[in-house]
Design a protein around this motif. Structure first.
Motif, PDB file in Angstrom:
ATOM      1  N   THR A  65       0.902  -1.159   0.137  1.00 16.68           N
ATOM      2  CA  THR A  65       0.080   0.088   0.120  1.00 16.68           C
ATOM      3  C   THR A  65       0.850   1.299  -0.075  1.00 16.68           C
ATOM      4  O   THR A  65       1.945   1.162   0.381  1.00 16.68           O
ATOM      5  N   GLU A  66       0.536   2.264  -0.463  1.00 13.19           N
ATOM      6  CA  GLU A  66       0.817   3.485  -0.481  1.00 13.19           C
ATOM      7  C   GLU A  66       1.421   3.900   0.827  1.00 13.19           C
ATOM      8  O   GLU A  66       2.405   4.688   1.195  1.00 13.19           O
ATOM      9  N   THR A  67       0.577   3.788   2.039  1.00 13.73           N
ATOM     10  CA  THR A  67       0.980   4.017   3.417  1.00 13.73           C
ATOM     11  C   THR A  67       1.614   2.862   4.107  1.00 13.73           C
ATOM     12  O   THR A  67       1.980   3.171   5.154  1.00 13.73           O
ATOM     13  N   GLY A  68       2.128   1.964   3.348  1.00 10.96           N
ATOM     14  CA  GLY A  68       2.928   0.767   4.138  1.00 10.96           C
ATOM     15  C   GLY A  68       4.325   1.111   4.401  1.00 10.96           C
ATOM     16  O   GLY A  68       4.795   2.263   4.063  1.00 10.96           O
ATOM     17  N   CYS A  69       5.045   0.140   5.080  1.00  7.46           N
ATOM     18  CA  CYS A  69       6.368   0.496   5.421  1.00  7.46           C
ATOM     19  C   CYS A  69       7.489   0.720   4.170  1.00  7.46           C
ATOM     20  O   CYS A  69       7.346  -0.301   3.394  1.00  7.46           O
ATOM     21  N   ARG A  95      -2.321  -0.776  -3.544  1.00 13.00           N
ATOM     22  CA  ARG A  95      -3.268   0.209  -3.372  1.00 13.00           C
ATOM     23  C   ARG A  95      -2.549   1.781  -3.344  1.00 13.00           C
ATOM     24  O   ARG A  95      -1.814   2.040  -2.234  1.00 13.00           O
ATOM     25  N   TYR A  96      -2.748   2.486  -4.293  1.00 11.07           N
ATOM     26  CA  TYR A  96      -2.066   3.545  -4.498  1.00 11.07           C
ATOM     27  C   TYR A  96      -3.097   4.635  -5.168  1.00 11.07           C
ATOM     28  O   TYR A  96      -3.909   4.344  -5.651  1.00 11.07           O
ATOM     29  N   SER A  97      -2.758   5.977  -4.527  1.00 10.44           N
ATOM     30  CA  SER A  97      -3.890   6.889  -4.897  1.00 10.44           C
ATOM     31  C   SER A  97      -3.737   7.442  -6.589  1.00 10.44           C
ATOM     32  O   SER A  97      -4.651   8.056  -6.913  1.00 10.44           O
ATOM     33  N   ASP A  98      -2.441   7.227  -7.086  1.00 12.81           N
ATOM     34  CA  ASP A  98      -1.958   7.928  -8.078  1.00 12.81           C
ATOM     35  C   ASP A  98      -1.169   6.990  -9.080  1.00 12.81           C
ATOM     36  O   ASP A  98      -0.191   6.731  -8.526  1.00 12.81           O
ATOM     37  N   ILE A 121      -7.422   2.588  -3.299  1.00  9.55           N
ATOM     38  CA  ILE A 121      -6.873   2.669  -2.037  1.00  9.55           C
ATOM     39  C   ILE A 121      -8.031   1.737  -0.918  1.00  9.55           C
ATOM     40  O   ILE A 121      -7.338   1.093  -0.177  1.00  9.55           O
ATOM     41  N   ASP A 122      -9.171   1.706  -1.301  1.00  5.91           N
ATOM     42  CA  ASP A 122     -10.116   0.939  -0.218  1.00  5.91           C
ATOM     43  C   ASP A 122     -10.119  -0.586  -0.880  1.00  5.91           C
ATOM     44  O   ASP A 122     -11.045  -1.362  -0.303  1.00  5.91           O
ATOM     45  N   CYS A 123      -9.459  -0.885  -1.890  1.00  7.52           N
ATOM     46  CA  CYS A 123      -9.486  -2.177  -2.566  1.00  7.52           C
ATOM     47  C   CYS A 123      -9.135  -3.403  -1.769  1.00  7.52           C
ATOM     48  O   CYS A 123      -8.232  -3.341  -0.841  1.00  7.52           O
ATOM     49  N   GLU A 124      -9.912  -4.512  -1.634  1.00 10.74           N
ATOM     50  CA  GLU A 124      -9.849  -5.735  -1.050  1.00 10.74           C
ATOM     51  C   GLU A 124      -9.433  -6.686  -2.027  1.00 10.74           C
ATOM     52  O   GLU A 124      -9.890  -6.912  -2.924  1.00 10.74           O
ATOM     53  N   GLN A 131      -9.276  -9.199   7.109  1.00 14.33           N
ATOM     54  CA  GLN A 131      -8.774  -8.071   6.434  1.00 14.33           C
ATOM     55  C   GLN A 131      -7.421  -7.525   6.989  1.00 14.33           C
ATOM     56  O   GLN A 131      -6.947  -6.711   6.846  1.00 14.33           O
ATOM     57  N   GLU A 132      -6.782  -8.441   7.829  1.00 15.01           N
ATOM     58  CA  GLU A 132      -5.498  -8.230   8.578  1.00 15.01           C
ATOM     59  C   GLU A 132      -4.425  -7.938   7.537  1.00 15.01           C
ATOM     60  O   GLU A 132      -3.464  -7.212   8.152  1.00 15.01           O
ATOM     61  N   TYR A 133      -4.614  -8.461   6.562  1.00 13.70           N
ATOM     62  CA  TYR A 133      -3.423  -8.448   5.541  1.00 13.70           C
ATOM     63  C   TYR A 133      -3.443  -7.018   4.816  1.00 13.70           C
ATOM     64  O   TYR A 133      -2.378  -6.524   4.439  1.00 13.70           O
ATOM     65  N   LEU A 134      -4.686  -6.046   5.061  1.00 12.96           N
ATOM     66  CA  LEU A 134      -4.711  -4.885   4.210  1.00 12.96           C
ATOM     67  C   LEU A 134      -3.333  -4.079   4.260  1.00 12.96           C
ATOM     68  O   LEU A 134      -2.951  -3.486   3.395  1.00 12.96           O
ATOM     69  N   PRO A 135      -3.025  -3.678   5.529  1.00 10.22           N
ATOM     70  CA  PRO A 135      -1.721  -2.562   5.623  1.00 10.22           C
ATOM     71  C   PRO A 135      -0.348  -3.196   5.342  1.00 10.22           C
ATOM     72  O   PRO A 135       0.510  -2.512   5.323  1.00 10.22           O
ATOM     73  N   LEU A 136      -0.270  -4.587   5.258  1.00 10.65           N
ATOM     74  CA  LEU A 136       1.056  -5.231   5.055  1.00 10.65           C
ATOM     75  C   LEU A 136       1.515  -5.225   3.632  1.00 10.65           C
ATOM     76  O   LEU A 136       0.919  -4.866   2.772  1.00 10.65           O
ATOM     77  N   THR A 137       2.817  -5.627   3.602  1.00 11.55           N
ATOM     78  CA  THR A 137       3.583  -5.656   2.451  1.00 11.55           C
ATOM     79  C   THR A 137       3.771  -7.000   2.097  1.00 11.55           C
ATOM     80  O   THR A 137       4.309  -7.985   3.154  1.00 11.55           O
TER      81      THR A 137
END
Length: 168
Positions: A65-69, A95-98, A121-124, A131-137
């Motif tokens: 994700t764009e906000t990930g580590c 998951r990226y905004s642009d 951004i809100d894609c599963e 959905q524990e995986y959502l913020p992970l790399t």
């Protein structure tokens, strides 16, 4: 003597924290086995994402994700650059905004056989209630039924775990 003991305690504490994160990442990785990639997965432009079947695990999926580590993302991109030299196909699901910012990030790695998809951004990406995986790399393969195999949760604390060993 006191400073030596203090350094030793700090070193042991740091190793324990790394071990704890490694165990947590391992548990998360194992829990992803068998998750199914969504059949209705669409990119940020609402285009269907085609997934190729791969019974020889020659396609590696990289999700972040764009906000990930950031250090995890960079570490895995460097690993994937090396792996791609062995004729592996790399598919990025980010998951990226642009899409332009995503393309800019990926161009620096010059990965052959790279396909990437900019997801909303809100894609599963998985058909799962958890959905524990959502913020992970994540790095994983998919079997012919679109189910996750060989998952890895990236770790900035233990980067050596995610080194790929590939043999043809």
């Amino acid at each position: 003597m006191k400073s030596t003991l203090s350094n030793y305690q700090s070193d042991i504490g740091l190793r324990y924290m790394n071990l704890d994160e490694t165990v947590q990442n391992y548990k998360l990785s194992i829990s992803l086995i068998g998750y199914t990639l969504r059949h209705d997965l669409k990119d940020i432009n609402n285009q269907n994402i085609e997934v190729q079947s791969d019974n020889k695990n020659k396609t590696i999926y990289f999700y972040f994700t764009e906000t990930g580590c950031n250090s995890c993302i960079v570490q895995e991109l460097e690993n994937l650059t090396q792996v791609s030299k062995n004729s592996y196909n790399i598919i990025v699901l980010a998951r990226y905004s642009d899409p332009i910012r995503l393309a800019y990030l990926l161009k620096d790695y010059n990965i052959p056989n790279l396909k990437y998809h900019c997801l909303p951004i809100d894609c599963e990406i998985f058909e799962s209630k958890n959905q524990e995986y959502l913020p992970l790399t994540l790095v994983f393969n998919l079997d012919d039924a679109r189910k996750v195999s060989n998952p890895l949760v990236a770790s900035s604390e233990s980067p050596e775990i995610s080194k790929f060993i590939t043999k043809d």
